[in-house]
Structures are given as C-alpha cells and as structure tokens.
Design an enzyme around this catalytic site. Structure first.
Site, PDB file in Angstrom:
ATOM      1  N   LYS A  26       0.829  -1.217   0.000  1.00 21.81           N
ATOM      2  CA  LYS A  26       0.000   0.000   0.000  1.00 21.81           C
ATOM      3  C   LYS A  26       0.855   1.256   0.000  1.00 21.81           C
ATOM      4  O   LYS A  26       0.662   2.159  -0.803  1.00 21.81           O
ATOM      5  CB  LYS A  26      -0.903   0.005   1.239  1.00 21.81           C
ATOM      6  CG  LYS A  26      -1.522   1.353   1.573  1.00 21.81           C
ATOM      7  CD  LYS A  26      -2.468   1.272   2.748  1.00 21.81           C
ATOM      8  CE  LYS A  26      -1.897   1.614   4.087  1.00 21.81           C
ATOM      9  NZ  LYS A  26      -1.658   3.033   4.355  1.00 21.81           N
ATOM     10  N   ASN A  27       1.822   1.297   0.920  1.00 21.23           N
ATOM     11  CA  ASN A  27       2.554   2.548   1.119  1.00 21.23           C
ATOM     12  C   ASN A  27       3.645   2.792   0.077  1.00 21.23           C
ATOM     13  O   ASN A  27       4.283   3.845   0.092  1.00 21.23           O
ATOM     14  CB  ASN A  27       3.114   2.624   2.545  1.00 21.23           C
ATOM     15  CG  ASN A  27       1.983   2.848   3.543  1.00 21.23           C
ATOM     16  OD1 ASN A  27       0.887   3.268   3.157  1.00 21.23           O
ATOM     17  ND2 ASN A  27       2.235   2.553   4.812  1.00 21.23           N
ATOM     18  N   CYS A  42      -6.165   7.666   9.275  1.00 17.09           N
ATOM     19  CA  CYS A  42      -6.376   6.948  10.540  1.00 17.09           C
ATOM     20  C   CYS A  42      -6.111   7.835  11.738  1.00 17.09           C
ATOM     21  O   CYS A  42      -5.185   8.645  11.738  1.00 17.09           O
ATOM     22  CB  CYS A  42      -5.438   5.741  10.610  1.00 17.09           C
ATOM     23  SG  CYS A  42      -5.969   4.392   9.575  1.00 17.09           S
ATOM     24  N   ARG A  49      -0.582  13.680  13.921  1.00 18.40           N
ATOM     25  CA  ARG A  49      -0.275  13.616  12.487  1.00 18.40           C
ATOM     26  C   ARG A  49      -0.392  14.963  11.779  1.00 18.40           C
ATOM     27  O   ARG A  49      -1.137  15.109  10.796  1.00 18.40           O
ATOM     28  CB  ARG A  49      -1.121  12.554  11.793  1.00 18.40           C
ATOM     29  CG  ARG A  49      -1.044  11.222  12.494  1.00 18.40           C
ATOM     30  CD  ARG A  49      -1.646  10.117  11.699  1.00 18.40           C
ATOM     31  NE  ARG A  49      -0.707   9.548  10.764  1.00 18.40           N
ATOM     32  CZ  ARG A  49      -1.050   8.734   9.779  1.00 18.40           C
ATOM     33  NH1 ARG A  49      -2.300   8.416   9.598  1.00 18.40           N
ATOM     34  NH2 ARG A  49      -0.146   8.230   8.983  1.00 18.40           N
ATOM     35  N   ASP A  95       3.531   0.006  12.145  1.00 13.35           N
ATOM     36  CA  ASP A  95       2.350  -0.566  11.485  1.00 13.35           C
ATOM     37  C   ASP A  95       2.125  -2.037  11.846  1.00 13.35           C
ATOM     38  O   ASP A  95       1.136  -2.634  11.408  1.00 13.35           O
ATOM     39  CB  ASP A  95       2.455  -0.407   9.960  1.00 13.35           C
ATOM     40  CG  ASP A  95       2.332   1.046   9.528  1.00 13.35           C
ATOM     41  OD1 ASP A  95       1.861   1.859  10.325  1.00 13.35           O
ATOM     42  OD2 ASP A  95       2.719   1.355   8.379  1.00 13.35           O
ATOM     43  N   ARG A 126      -9.241  -0.466   3.886  1.00 12.79           N
ATOM     44  CA  ARG A 126      -8.431   0.650   3.365  1.00 12.79           C
ATOM     45  C   ARG A 126      -7.009   0.177   3.054  1.00 12.79           C
ATOM     46  O   ARG A 126      -6.352   0.719   2.169  1.00 12.79           O
ATOM     47  CB  ARG A 126      -8.337   1.773   4.405  1.00 12.79           C
ATOM     48  CG  ARG A 126      -9.593   2.596   4.529  1.00 12.79           C
ATOM     49  CD  ARG A 126      -9.397   3.737   5.488  1.00 12.79           C
ATOM     50  NE  ARG A 126      -8.170   4.468   5.166  1.00 12.79           N
ATOM     51  CZ  ARG A 126      -7.631   5.394   5.926  1.00 12.79           C
ATOM     52  NH1 ARG A 126      -8.215   5.733   7.049  1.00 12.79           N
ATOM     53  NH2 ARG A 126      -6.515   5.996   5.570  1.00 12.79           N
TER      54      ARG A 126
HETATM   55  N1  EPU Z   1       4.891  14.059  11.878  1.00 10.64           N
HETATM   56  C1  EPU Z   1       4.825  15.377  12.252  1.00 10.64           C
HETATM   57  N2  EPU Z   1       4.694  16.294  11.270  1.00 10.64           N
HETATM   58  C2  EPU Z   1       4.617  15.977   9.949  1.00 10.64           C
HETATM   59  C3  EPU Z   1       4.706  14.633   9.575  1.00 10.64           C
HETATM   60  C4  EPU Z   1       4.835  13.676  10.581  1.00 10.64           C
HETATM   61  O1  EPU Z   1       4.871  15.695  13.415  1.00 10.64           O
HETATM   62  O2  EPU Z   1       4.491  16.890   9.121  1.00 10.64           O
HETATM   63  C5  EPU Z   1       5.037  13.031  12.911  1.00 10.64           C
HETATM   64  C6  EPU Z   1       3.850  12.108  12.968  1.00 10.64           C
HETATM   65  O3  EPU Z   1       2.791  12.652  13.755  1.00 10.64           O
HETATM   66  C7  EPU Z   1       4.483  10.863  13.581  1.00 10.64           C
HETATM   67  C8  EPU Z   1       5.883  10.861  12.998  1.00 10.64           C
HETATM   68  O4  EPU Z   1       6.119  12.193  12.560  1.00 10.64           O
HETATM   69  O5  EPU Z   1       4.554  11.016  14.973  1.00 10.64           O
HETATM   70  C9  EPU Z   1       6.115   9.916  11.840  1.00 10.64           C
HETATM   71  O6  EPU Z   1       5.162  10.125  10.863  1.00 10.64           O
HETATM   72  P1  EPU Z   1       5.465   9.916   9.327  1.00 10.64           P
HETATM   73  O7  EPU Z   1       5.381  11.255   8.653  1.00 10.64           O
HETATM   74  O8  EPU Z   1       6.655   9.069   9.099  1.00 10.64           O
HETATM   75  O9  EPU Z   1       4.210   9.098   8.951  1.00 10.64           O
HETATM   76  P2  EPU Z   1       3.481   9.241   7.605  1.00 10.64           P
HETATM   77  O10 EPU Z   1       4.480   9.508   6.537  1.00 10.64           O
HETATM   78  O11 EPU Z   1       2.315  10.131   7.752  1.00 10.64           O
HETATM   79  C10 EPU Z   1       3.708   6.726   6.874  1.00 10.64           C
HETATM   80  C11 EPU Z   1       2.748   5.619   6.574  1.00 10.64           C
HETATM   81  C12 EPU Z   1       2.098   5.145   7.859  1.00 10.64           C
HETATM   82  C13 EPU Z   1       3.194   4.681   8.812  1.00 10.64           C
HETATM   83  C14 EPU Z   1       4.209   5.809   9.045  1.00 10.64           C
HETATM   84  C15 EPU Z   1       5.398   5.389   9.875  1.00 10.64           C
HETATM   85  C16 EPU Z   1       1.995   6.235   4.381  1.00 10.64           C
HETATM   86  C17 EPU Z   1       0.878   6.708   3.522  1.00 10.64           C
HETATM   87  N3  EPU Z   1       1.723   6.106   5.663  1.00 10.64           N
HETATM   88  O12 EPU Z   1       2.916   7.776   7.443  1.00 10.64           O
HETATM   89  O13 EPU Z   1       1.288   4.038   7.509  1.00 10.64           O
HETATM   90  O14 EPU Z   1       2.617   4.324  10.052  1.00 10.64           O
HETATM   91  O15 EPU Z   1       4.716   6.278   7.770  1.00 10.64           O
HETATM   92  O16 EPU Z   1       6.036   4.305   9.293  1.00 10.64           O
HETATM   93  O17 EPU Z   1       3.086   5.935   3.897  1.00 10.64           O
HETATM   94  C18 EPU Z   1      -0.541   2.554   7.669  1.00 10.64           C
HETATM   95  O18 EPU Z   1      -0.134   2.038   6.618  1.00 10.64           O
HETATM   96  O19 EPU Z   1      -1.485   2.058   8.346  1.00 10.64           O
HETATM   97  C19 EPU Z   1       0.084   3.786   8.150  1.00 10.64           C
HETATM   98  C20 EPU Z   1      -0.434   4.538   9.107  1.00 10.64           C
END
Ligand code: EPU
Length: 416
Positions: free
Chosen positions: A22-23, A116, A121, A303, A396
């Site tokens: 997915k990601n 989610c 986030r 995850d 999802r």
């Molecule tokens: N964060 C911030 N500010 C930002 C972005 C992130 O504070 O602008 C924080 C988040 O709140 C979190 C941490 O940084 O505490 C890490 O978040 P990250 O940005 O790495 O997460 P993401 O890129 O939003 C992706 C995956 C998630 C997975 C995380 C961590 C996608 C679409 N989503 O999210 O996947 O948990 O990386 O590996 O790639 C899932 O597949 O169920 C899922 C939630």
C-alpha cells in the site's frame, strides 16, 4: 458499514500470497502524474486508499485504466491544481500529491489530509520542507495553497518522516541543479519509489546516513513498474499464523524487509523457515514474550505494533510494547480487553501485555487499519464469535483479507 464475523479457534493451513505494498503504491501512483506519457504499474493492491487516490487524480483530469492489479495512468490531461477537498480529507496518503503537483504545475491546493486516528499527524514537516524549496504557503480555512517552482538546494527534514521524505524527493526531481536531502527516511517503500522515478528519467542517489541526492532533470517519461510486496501485510499473516499455532506458507515476500520482525519472532522461540521470497511457519508448543519498541526502518514497524500485541497475548510472560512513533496508537487495546486480554497501560506510549490468555469472542470496533487487523487476529484466536464493526477501515489497507483468511481455513465472513 462493513462487518467481519469470525468464529475463532481454527488452525490456519495452506498458503497466502502477499499483495503489493500500500505505502509504495500510493506514492508511485502520485509520482506518475509528473510524467509526459502513461505509466503501467503492476501489483497495485485493490484497497480503498488506493481507489480514493486514483479518484483524486481522475478528478484532476488524469485517465486511469485498471485491469486486475495493473493500473495504467495517463497524466497528460490533468487540468487543475485544486485537489478534491472531500477525497483528500479521507486519506493521509493524499499529502504525497503535493510534491508532484509542485514539480509539474508549480502550484497545488488541497484540504488538511485525513486518515487513521493514530496520533496528531500534523503536516508541519511537509510545510517546512516546501518552504526550504522557496514555496509560498497560503492557508485558508481548512485548505492550503502552495505556490512556486521548487528551487534546488540543501533540505533538512525536521524528522525521519516517510511521506515528507517522499514529498521532498518528488518536489526536487524536475528542479534544475542538485538537491540534497538530509535526515531522509529509508523505508523500502521509499526505495521502490526512487527506483520508479529513476526509471522515469530522474537522477536520484541514496547515501549511507540518511542522505539523498537529486540531480534535477528537464522532464520525466512514463514507465513500467512492479510494486514491492507489502511487508506489513506479510507480518500480519505471519503473526496471525503464530498466534493460532498454525503451519502456513506466506508467498511473495521480501524477507530482507522483515529482518527485525523475524528476529523478534524467532527470539520468542518460533520456528520459521525462510527462502528467497517466501516463508513457512511451524506449529509450536508455546512461545515466550519478547519486548519490542517501534522505530523507523529498519526497526520494528509501528504498522505491526497492534498485531504484535495480539500475538503477545498468546505468549508466556509480560511483553513491554513501546510505541515511539505515534502518540495514540493503542486504541485497539480497549477493544481486545473486552475479549479478556490482560494489558496494563503505563503511558500513551508504553503498554504491557500479559500472557498467555484465552480470549472470548464479543462485539468490537475497528478504529484504524492496523488496529483493525489486530482485532481480526484476536477473533481468530478467541473462543466463540467475534463481530468487528468498521471493517471498511481494514479494507483501506488490506486486499481481500476475509477472502485470504477463508482460503487459509478461517471461519470469517464479511457482512455489508
Ligand atoms: N509528523 C509530524 N509532522 C509531519 C509529519 C509527521 O509531526 O508533518 C510526525 C507524525 O505525527 C508521527 C511521525 O512524525 O509522529 C512519523 O510520521 P510519518 O510522517 O513518518 O508518517 P506518515 O508519513 O504520515 C507513513 C505511513 C504510515 C506509517 C508511518 C510510519 C503512508 C501513507 N503512511 O505515514 O502508515 O505508520 O509512515 O512508518 O506511507 C498505515 O499504513 O497504516 C500507516 C499509518
């Protein structure tokens, strides 16, 4: 609303084929809009998040053709820089359209991305990196407009964010000169995106120490690409097999992407045989608890944290689970406690799972994709019937989970 009804207590058997990640697929579909010709992408999972992202791109004018798990995207007819407000709000992953839109059109307007409920986030890391590219931000109500042609240079991310790293890479591929990203994340899905972009004509190199270097090119062309296997889906089925004490084969995996997870599982005493792209679990006579803390790759993935907690309910001892990435990813715990799980919550980041316990089926609610999958695992090991409301959240991120489990001999049905 979709509901999963599970009658627990069955051992699983047979083989399950893991879908594309997915990601990785979300970002690769987003990247395809920067090309001047169509891309063909194989092994795209047919899950709700992908379908919504495809809808956002179609609303913007792209032509998309889906044939099974192969998706052909023709981005040449995109005619707006305003992304569909309601769809963007439904998935966090939509944020990865910002980088490609800025690269190609030097402008994008989008709503606060949803997704989610597993933590605050915010998107501050994204906005901060775009400002380093010289992009201007206009905030209005719950929408953002970003304007400007990304200017190459040194970019340092506020944190090892997966999607922010991907946005930084995609924002820079068409910017003349060299962009160096410091403190970039290095998940396998990012590597898969980089391979796709390089096949489109981009010039991206990665270095030890979370450094990524991008030499801007004038244009990108469409290409053909295969999505890597979903390591989180694979981990979910492996943990489900061990929790139900089952012998199954998990195919279409990359065991290298699961090194740390398999290490933890083997430390619990599990006997797993691993080959180049598949893995088999063996029956056991009881496993022991092994602590985890979630980390960015190659650490234990956040995850898989909730699925590991359910697995831990079947092992002997107290398992400490330290969630370091998200501040509210324990929502599923109240649900499995209703089934008899013995879990002490020490803080919003740390819980102890005491086992082994026998769970009892009841009616519970899925709250997010991964927590929902953990509830399915709980239903598989429980006595009696478990009814999981909100199964659309699981859909999802998991392709045909009920169908795949049925083929493994589980008693699960989906009711709409
Ligand atoms: N964060 C911030 N500010 C930002 C972005 C992130 O504070 O602008 C924080 C988040 O709140 C979190 C941490 O940084 O505490 C890490 O978040 P990250 O940005 O790495 O997460 P993401 O890129 O939003 C992706 C995956 C998630 C997975 C995380 C961590 C996608 C679409 N989503 O999210 O996947 O948990 O990386 O590996 O790639 C899932 O597949 O169920 C899922 C939630």
């Amino acid at each position: 609303m979709s509901v999963y009804k599970i009658i627990g207590g069955e051992h699983l058997h047979g083989s399950v084929k893991i879908s594309g990640a997915k990601n990785a697929a979300l970002k690769i579909i987003a990247a395809s809009i920067m090309a001047d010709s169509p891309s063909t992408i194989h092994d795209v999972p047919r899950i709700l998040d992908i379908i919504k992202l495809e809808e956002i791109i179609e609303q913007a004018g792209a032509k998309i053709n889906v044939d099974g798990n192969t998706v052909v995207i023709d981005p040449s007819s995109i005619n707006t820089t305003k992304l569909d407000h309601d769809l963007v709000k439904q998935l966090r992953g939509s944020i990865v359209l910002a980088g490609p839109m800025l690269s190609r059109f030097h402008q994008v307007e989008f709503a606060q991305p949803g997704g989610c409920l597993i933590g605050a986030r915010p998107i501050d890391t994204h906005l901060h990196l775009f400002s380093q590219f010289g992009i201007k931000l206009v905030e209005g109500g719950d929408s953002y407009t970003l304007k400007g042609k990304p200017v190459s240079g040194d970019i340092t991310l506020n944190e090892l964010s997966v999607t922010a790293t991907e946005n930084a890479i995609m924002a820079s591929v068409l910017s003349p000169g060299t962009t160096t990203i410091y403190a970039g994340a290095c998940e396998p899905e990012i590597e898969n995106l980089i391979d796709f972009l390089n096949n489109m004509g981009a010039k991206i190199k990665t270095y030890f120490g979370h450094k990524i270097e991008i030499e801007g090119v004038e244009k990108l062309h469409g290409t053909e690409h295969r999505i890597i296997p979903d390591r989180i889906e694979a981990g979910t089925y492996i943990l489900a097999a061990l929790a139900t004490n089952s012998e199954i084969e998990v195919t279409n995996i990359n065991p290298e992407h699961l090194k740390h997870v398999l290490n933890r599982i083997k430390n619990s005493g599990a006997d797993i045989s691993v080959s180049a792209n598949s893995l088999s679990t063996k029956k056991h006579s009881g496993l022991k608890s092994v602590d985890i803390d979630t980390r960015t790759y190659p650490g234990f993935p956040t995850d898989l944290q909730s699925q590991y907690a359910v697995f831990s309910a079947t092992t002997t001892g107290s398992t400490r689970i330290f969630e370091t990435i998200f501040e509210s990813r324990f929502g599923y715990i109240e649900e499995i406690k209703k089934m008899g799980a013995d879990i002490s919550v020490e803080s919003p980041h740390i819980v102890y799972v005491h086992g082994p316990v026998t769970l009892q089926g009841t009616e519970i609610d899925a709250l997010d994709i991964r927590g929902g999958a953990a509830l399915v695992m709980a239903g598989l090991i429980a006595n009696g019937t478990t009814t999981i409301n909100g199964a659309e959240l699981i859909k999802r991120g998991y392709e045909d989970m009920a169908g795949k489990l049925q083929k493994l001999g589980a008693n699960i049905e989906e009711i709409d």
